[in-house]
Design an enzyme around this catalytic site. Structure first.
Site, mmCIF file in Angstrom:
data_model
loop_
_atom_site.group_PDB
_atom_site.id
_atom_site.type_symbol
_atom_site.label_atom_id
_atom_site.label_comp_id
_atom_site.label_asym_id
_atom_site.label_seq_id
_atom_site.Cartn_x
_atom_site.Cartn_y
_atom_site.Cartn_z
ATOM 1 C CE LYS A 11 13.555 37.627 -82.577
ATOM 2 N NZ LYS A 11 13.569 39.114 -82.507
ATOM 3 C CE1 TYR A 51 10.588 39.450 -77.901
ATOM 4 C CE2 TYR A 51 8.943 38.280 -79.198
ATOM 5 C CZ TYR A 51 10.268 38.583 -78.921
ATOM 6 O OH TYR A 51 11.278 38.019 -79.674
ATOM 7 N NE ARG A 87 20.936 39.892 -75.485
ATOM 8 C CZ ARG A 87 19.865 40.544 -75.930
ATOM 9 N NH1 ARG A 87 18.750 39.883 -76.235
ATOM 10 N NH2 ARG A 87 19.893 41.831 -76.081
ATOM 11 C CB THR A 93 18.592 44.887 -81.574
ATOM 12 O OG1 THR A 93 18.832 44.651 -80.188
ATOM 13 C CG2 THR A 93 17.111 44.682 -81.871
ATOM 14 C CG ASN A 114 16.155 40.672 -84.623
ATOM 15 O OD1 ASN A 114 15.366 39.755 -84.445
ATOM 16 N ND2 ASN A 114 16.376 41.620 -83.727
ATOM 17 C CG HIS A 117 14.273 36.009 -77.990
ATOM 18 N ND1 HIS A 117 14.015 37.286 -77.543
ATOM 19 C CD2 HIS A 117 14.328 35.213 -76.886
ATOM 20 C CE1 HIS A 117 13.895 37.249 -76.213
ATOM 21 N NE2 HIS A 117 14.085 36.013 -75.802
ATOM 22 C CD GLU A 128 13.009 35.441 -72.688
ATOM 23 O OE1 GLU A 128 14.038 34.855 -73.074
ATOM 24 O OE2 GLU A 128 12.779 36.639 -72.916
HETATM 25 N N1 UDP Z 1 12.364 45.345 -82.448
HETATM 26 C C1 UDP Z 1 11.727 46.016 -83.476
HETATM 27 N N2 UDP Z 1 11.998 47.349 -83.641
HETATM 28 C C2 UDP Z 1 12.865 48.031 -82.861
HETATM 29 C C3 UDP Z 1 13.501 47.326 -81.812
HETATM 30 C C4 UDP Z 1 13.229 45.990 -81.644
HETATM 31 O O1 UDP Z 1 10.928 45.436 -84.201
HETATM 32 O O2 UDP Z 1 13.060 49.230 -83.054
HETATM 33 C C5 UDP Z 1 12.080 43.905 -82.252
HETATM 34 C C6 UDP Z 1 13.243 43.017 -82.664
HETATM 35 O O3 UDP Z 1 12.733 41.826 -83.242
HETATM 36 C C7 UDP Z 1 13.924 42.750 -81.336
HETATM 37 C C8 UDP Z 1 12.720 42.649 -80.393
HETATM 38 O O4 UDP Z 1 11.831 43.648 -80.879
HETATM 39 O O5 UDP Z 1 14.700 41.575 -81.369
HETATM 40 C C9 UDP Z 1 13.004 42.902 -78.935
HETATM 41 O O6 UDP Z 1 13.662 44.159 -78.818
HETATM 42 P P1 UDP Z 1 14.932 44.329 -77.875
HETATM 43 O O7 UDP Z 1 15.244 45.782 -77.831
HETATM 44 O O8 UDP Z 1 14.688 43.627 -76.588
HETATM 45 O O9 UDP Z 1 16.090 43.610 -78.712
HETATM 46 P P2 UDP Z 1 16.872 42.235 -78.464
HETATM 47 O O10 UDP Z 1 16.959 42.007 -76.986
HETATM 48 O O11 UDP Z 1 16.082 41.163 -79.167
HETATM 49 O O12 UDP Z 1 18.219 42.449 -79.100
HETATM 50 MG MG MG Z 2 15.642 42.235 -75.420
#
Ligand code: UDP
Ligand code: MG
Length: 140
Positions: A11, A51, A87, A93, A114, A117, A128
């Site tokens: 990212k 997204y 993952r 996350t 974070n 992805h 994707e």
């Molecule tokens: N995200 C955010 N705020 C939140 C949760 C998620 O900005 O409260 C962002 C973060 O960059 C995350 C992405 O949205 O990686 C997708 O969210 P998801 O819950 O799918 O998390 P991931 O699968 O990436 O762990």
């Molecule tokens: Mg996710």
């Protein structure tokens, strides 16, 4: 277990930190094979499309603004059980909740920024990977 392919993104926060090489090496050391790699910058509209599943979430605008704010690195990794294992390597996350040694713990800034992805399922990977790469660009 099957050989799978998964999409991973470095990212904008991690690209700004200059840790692309560390992240790629970290995944490679776990035994995965790099089958595609490119650096690019998404438009806001492209980030919204990528997204799309999160369009109703409160953080959608913030997330897509962030993801289009600077260059990213897109990669496809291949290996046994790659989707779930990558993952795990990424961690939770929220970097504060991520286990020691995970990519998000090592390189993440906060729950939004974070570092990485990774596709969360076969269905996500099937959406994707072609979002970023054509079949010709996947070199197994
Ligand atoms: N995200 C955010 N705020 C939140 C949760 C998620 O900005 O409260 C962002 C973060 O960059 C995350 C992405 O949205 O990686 C997708 O969210 P998801 O819950 O799918 O998390 P991931 O699968 O990436 O762990
Ligand atoms: Mg996710």
């Amino acid at each position: 277990m099957a050989v799978e392919r998964t999409l991973m993104l470095i990212k904008p926060d991690a690209v700004k930190k200059g840790v692309e090489g560390e992240i790629i090496a970290h995944v490679q050391k776990q035994g995965f094979k790099l089958v595609a790699l490119k650096k690019l910058q998404l438009t806001k509209q492209q980030a919204e499309k990528f997204y799309y599943v999160h369009r109703e979430r409160p953080f959608f605008d913030e997330l897509t603004t962030f993801m289009s704010s600077g260059p990213i690195v897109a990669m496809v990794w291949e290996g046994e059980n790659a989707i779930a294992r990558i993952r795990e390597i990424m961690g939770a996350t929220n970097p504060e909740e991520a286990e020691e040694g995970t990519l998000r713990k090592l390189y993440g800034t906060n729950i939004g920024e974070n570092a990485v992805h990774g596709s969360d399922s076969k269905e996500s990977a099937d959406y994707e990977i072609p979002f970023f790469f054509s079949g010709l660009e996947l070199v197994g």
